[in-house]
Write a protein that holds these residues in place. Sequence first.
Motif, short mmCIF file in Angstrom:
data_model
loop_
_atom_site.label_atom_id
_atom_site.label_comp_id
_atom_site.label_asym_id
_atom_site.label_seq_id
_atom_site.Cartn_x
_atom_site.Cartn_y
_atom_site.Cartn_z
N GLU B 256 0.87 -1.32 -0.11
CA GLU B 256 0.13 -0.07 0.09
C GLU B 256 0.70 1.21 0.03
O GLU B 256 0.51 2.28 -0.61
N ASP B 257 2.07 1.32 0.85
CA ASP B 257 2.75 2.45 0.64
C ASP B 257 3.18 2.98 -0.58
O ASP B 257 3.74 2.52 -1.24
N GLY B 258 2.85 4.54 -0.72
CA GLY B 258 3.81 5.24 -1.73
C GLY B 258 4.99 5.43 -1.50
O GLY B 258 5.80 5.07 -0.59
N PHE B 259 5.59 6.19 -2.63
CA PHE B 259 7.04 6.47 -2.47
C PHE B 259 7.46 7.21 -1.15
O PHE B 259 8.47 6.92 -0.48
N ILE B 260 6.73 8.19 -0.81
CA ILE B 260 6.97 8.99 0.09
C ILE B 260 7.07 8.53 1.45
O ILE B 260 7.64 8.39 2.56
N SER B 261 5.87 7.56 1.58
CA SER B 261 5.62 6.58 2.78
C SER B 261 6.56 6.03 3.10
O SER B 261 7.13 5.80 4.18
N ARG B 262 7.13 5.12 1.98
CA ARG B 262 8.15 4.19 2.22
C ARG B 262 9.57 4.72 2.60
O ARG B 262 10.17 4.32 3.41
N PHE B 263 10.02 5.78 1.79
CA PHE B 263 11.32 6.27 1.88
C PHE B 263 11.47 7.51 2.71
O PHE B 263 12.57 7.59 3.44
N VAL B 264 10.39 8.28 3.22
CA VAL B 264 10.59 9.44 3.96
C VAL B 264 9.77 9.23 5.31
O VAL B 264 10.31 9.23 6.26
N ASN B 265 8.71 8.79 5.18
CA ASN B 265 7.67 8.65 6.34
C ASN B 265 7.77 7.54 7.28
O ASN B 265 8.10 7.76 8.55
N ARG B 266 7.95 6.37 6.74
CA ARG B 266 8.09 5.13 7.29
C ARG B 266 9.25 5.20 8.37
O ARG B 266 9.37 4.75 9.60
N PRO B 267 10.57 5.37 7.72
CA PRO B 267 11.82 5.54 8.60
C PRO B 267 11.54 6.22 9.71
O PRO B 267 12.24 5.88 10.94
N ILE B 268 10.76 7.43 9.65
CA ILE B 268 10.74 8.44 11.04
C ILE B 268 9.48 7.69 11.81
O ILE B 268 9.75 7.60 13.00
N SER B 269 8.57 7.51 11.22
CA SER B 269 7.30 6.91 11.93
C SER B 269 7.55 5.53 12.96
O SER B 269 7.08 5.57 13.60
N LYS B 270 8.33 4.83 12.07
CA LYS B 270 8.53 3.51 12.99
C LYS B 270 9.46 3.88 14.15
O LYS B 270 9.15 3.27 15.27
N ARG B 271 10.42 4.78 13.92
CA ARG B 271 11.05 5.27 15.21
C ARG B 271 10.16 6.01 16.27
O ARG B 271 10.31 5.47 17.59
N ILE B 272 9.10 6.86 15.88
CA ILE B 272 8.26 7.12 16.70
C ILE B 272 7.50 6.11 17.40
O ILE B 272 7.03 6.01 18.63
N SER B 273 7.03 4.97 16.49
CA SER B 273 6.00 4.25 16.95
C SER B 273 6.87 3.21 18.12
O SER B 273 6.16 2.88 19.04
N VAL B 274 8.36 2.87 18.06
CA VAL B 274 8.81 2.17 18.81
C VAL B 274 9.04 2.99 20.30
O VAL B 274 8.53 2.19 21.11
N MET B 275 9.04 4.17 20.07
CA MET B 275 9.23 4.86 21.35
C MET B 275 7.59 4.71 22.17
O MET B 275 7.44 4.37 23.27
N LEU B 276 6.84 5.14 21.34
CA LEU B 276 5.19 5.08 21.74
C LEU B 276 4.92 3.57 22.23
O LEU B 276 3.84 3.49 22.91
N SER B 277 5.24 2.66 21.69
CA SER B 277 4.94 1.42 21.97
C SER B 277 5.10 0.95 23.38
O SER B 277 4.43 -0.09 23.95
N TYR B 278 6.08 1.59 24.22
CA TYR B 278 6.16 1.14 25.56
C TYR B 278 5.07 2.13 26.44
O TYR B 278 5.03 1.85 27.70
N PHE B 279 4.27 2.81 25.91
CA PHE B 279 3.39 3.47 26.95
C PHE B 279 1.95 3.07 26.39
O PHE B 279 1.92 2.72 25.15
N PRO B 280 0.90 3.31 26.98
CA PRO B 280 -0.39 2.70 26.87
C PRO B 280 -1.01 3.58 25.92
O PRO B 280 -2.07 4.21 26.52
N ILE B 281 -0.67 4.12 24.77
CA ILE B 281 -1.16 4.92 24.06
C ILE B 281 -2.01 4.04 22.73
O ILE B 281 -1.27 3.32 22.10
N SER B 282 -3.30 4.20 22.60
CA SER B 282 -4.03 3.29 21.73
C SER B 282 -3.89 3.84 20.23
O SER B 282 -3.44 5.22 20.14
N PRO B 283 -4.05 3.24 19.32
CA PRO B 283 -3.86 3.51 17.87
C PRO B 283 -5.02 4.77 17.57
O PRO B 283 -4.64 5.91 16.83
#
Lengths: 460, 460
Positions: B256-283
């Motif tokens: 599903e991911d477009g170019f920007i998603s894949r090469f710009v957004n995901r690398p950043i959002s995954k880092r944020i998600s890893v940090m958020l994963s340790y807190f009880p914050i729901s999607p």
Amino acid sequence: MSIIGTKAAAEINNKVVILAAGEGKRLRTKKKNETKAQIKVYGLSLIQRAILSAKKAGLSNFIVVVGYKKEILVSHLKKLSKIHDLNIEIVENPQWEKGNGTSVYACHDLIKGNFFILMCDHLFDPSILTELSKNNLPENGAILAIDKNIDKVFDLGDATKVQDQDGSIIRIGKNLKSFNAVDTGIFFCTPTIFAALENAFRERKHSLSDGIARIINLDKMKAYDIGNKFWLDIDTEKSLKYAKRALLSQLNKISEDGFISRFVNRPISKRISVMLSYFPISPNIITIISFVTGLMAAFMFIKGNYFFTLFAGLLVQLSSIIDGCDGEIARLKFQGTPFGAWFDTILDRYVDTAISIGIGYSFWLTHPGVLSWIGCILALVGFILTSYLKKEYFRRYFEEMPKSFIRTLTKRDTRLFVIFMGAIINKPYWALISIGIISHIGIGWSFLEIYFRKNHSGRM
Amino acid sequence: MSIIGTKAAAEINNKVVILAAGEGKRLRTKKKNETKAQIKVYGLSLIQRAILSAKKAGLSNFIVVVGYKKEILVSHLKKLSKIHDLNIEIVENPQWEKGNGTSVYACHDLIKGNFFILMCDHLFDPSILTELSKNNLPENGAILAIDKNIDKVFDLGDATKVQDQDGSIIRIGKNLKSFNAVDTGIFFCTPTIFAALENAFRERKHSLSDGIARIINLDKMKAYDIGNKFWLDIDTEKSLKYAKRALLSQLNKISEDGFISRFVNRPISKRISVMLSYFPISPNIITIISFVTGLMAAFMFIKGNYFFTLFAGLLVQLSSIIDGCDGEIARLKFQGTPFGAWFDTILDRYVDTAISIGIGYSFWLTHPGVLSWIGCILALVGFILTSYLKKEYFRRYFEEMPKSFIRTLTKRDTRLFVIFMGAIINKPYWALISIGIISHIGIGWSFLEIYFRKNHSGRM
């Protein structure tokens, strides 16, 4: 997703024998060079309807048995074969006058596997065939689709009656004294039927029912109860008229139509569709006509004076009515396609956009504040998202969104009708804003409703 | 529609035995009051991941066998049972030190039907369970999920090897010389396993593999090849690190991911998600944060000067990045719901609307013609319909729309990135218009593409 059921029949891909050899004395066609099978109902001949119904159920190999006025019918069938890109084998039955059993028997060289038998002059719901084909055929036997709603059968006197016992047929005939169902003329058979017919012929009995009676004697004749599904034997002028009414009444999309659609648009659009059905106009062309009508309405709104506004309002309502015709024609004439439905839906959104811009622009001319535009944009987004919401719901939940009063209120039929009314009182902008606000309320309401209904899976 | 596969397992509703009695010497947890099963990977303990994977496959009756530090683990399990509303029976195995066969055997009183066996420290793709359950269990036998990609197995030396022959397992053991697959630790068993274990115990063999070896001798041990599905045995610090990387790399939605998603957004959002994963914050909360960020961007655009425009552009891109996090967290923590996906999609459209209005308004302040607004509206409609088109396609064709270059270009990730770029060069309106034009071209292109591809069914 009835498409799955359709596939079931398609995979089997049995042959379909259509009996069209008879004279049809009780319903003579007015034209000399036409057989009964060629009588048209809403632009399609009776045999064309039988073929297209079977095609819709996923079947594609047809054998048509001809007899009476065969040259005329054969040339019609060749045309159908070309138009619908179908494989139609033609079998001549010189003995057709003896009885319709001889017509079935005439196909025996062409048939190896299980097959369906249909009558050329019966209308039926395609799902009868898909359901019928899901039944297990008894070895060396057959299944007949029967209708147990005897009191609703049109012209019961002339129908072939059957007595069903626990899913097996134990008697069949036109003159049964006791019976609990009626023969719909739709059979699913093993090739055993040919031997059964031979036996009947030896006793000088030549109707299909006589063959079936032999299978009953062997206890191999099963029944499939069609429930409330539609079928109709067209035998007389009266039943032909009834058929037209019945097909028309099926056009209401009870599950989808809003109030305005049901009580204002459909009664008009159905009349238009009936007229259009006799011309070779495809549903996609009607979609485009509705689209252009909507765009014209948008341009009329720009003018701003009452005369044009009123005219624009009328065009909006006309576009809304014509928007019903494409689907009606598609269903009446077996011309529905996923592309058509998809195309129609997207063009509708463009019409919504054009009308909103037209109304917004004309209002802005007299009220040149920024809020004129923002109101217009928000209303338009409300319209589009009201629909978007449902599509996305289907994609996520694999089912249609449940019905609710507010969602019925924000459907397109109501929306365009409100704008039409707004145009009549020369306040189209305020009509637009009102229905826009209701649309956003509907969206918010939907969030809450689904969130709390699907509580366990939707936790924040 | 993998949901159908999921249902298959749910209907069977077999029990799931999870072995969590061992000490896990090679991977000691740093905290004293924690067992190996409680080690967290992105906010979820290992045993929680095993349970939630099975739950995702439709299973809901769990038996967890405890031994080492049982009080600590039991209190963790009670918490899980409450949080996830699950039925977890706890079985104590005092003999756990003898071997994991004793842990399976400890459940024999609780199990009547067929059941699954899982290891508490294995990560696995839930679809392994659904696929496994579709296999026919041999009478008085069992099936083991095996991995034939031996060269890709992490820490092969420590893995249990198997030799598979035509779908049957003929040898199992840690020290096999010749083998063609690896034991994934996922079993589907008949209660026969208990008798097999008893036999093994008599010979003082106490591992589950010893029991399985007895079933192999009876020629009742089948194999299910998992193909390229993911699984991982977490035994060491190194494999734990590898697990984290593996889970993270699965977050890219390649299809599903477009170019920007894949090469710009995901690398950043995954880092944020890893940090958020340790807190009880729901999607859903993250969805709302992304929504609010987008609305703030819209307000910033209204100001019109370069400083605010630039800031607005940054917020647009930030909102786009955060928009990836809700899905990532949902997948990382088994919190995905149809409601969440639906809600997210609709809110995205409201953000698109707000940003378009903000940019349109600020442009209109300096270019007060009607065209400023009409351009803005048409661009916005292009954005929404680009997405609408796909949803409606799914509803009509029961499949996702085929990929195409132009549709990838008009996805939301690209759109917001173009607006971000437009803000940097202080031309957000023209960025909006450009991507709006491309969106409408994409819609027109889609019509043509689908019409001609589905030519036969889409005739005008």
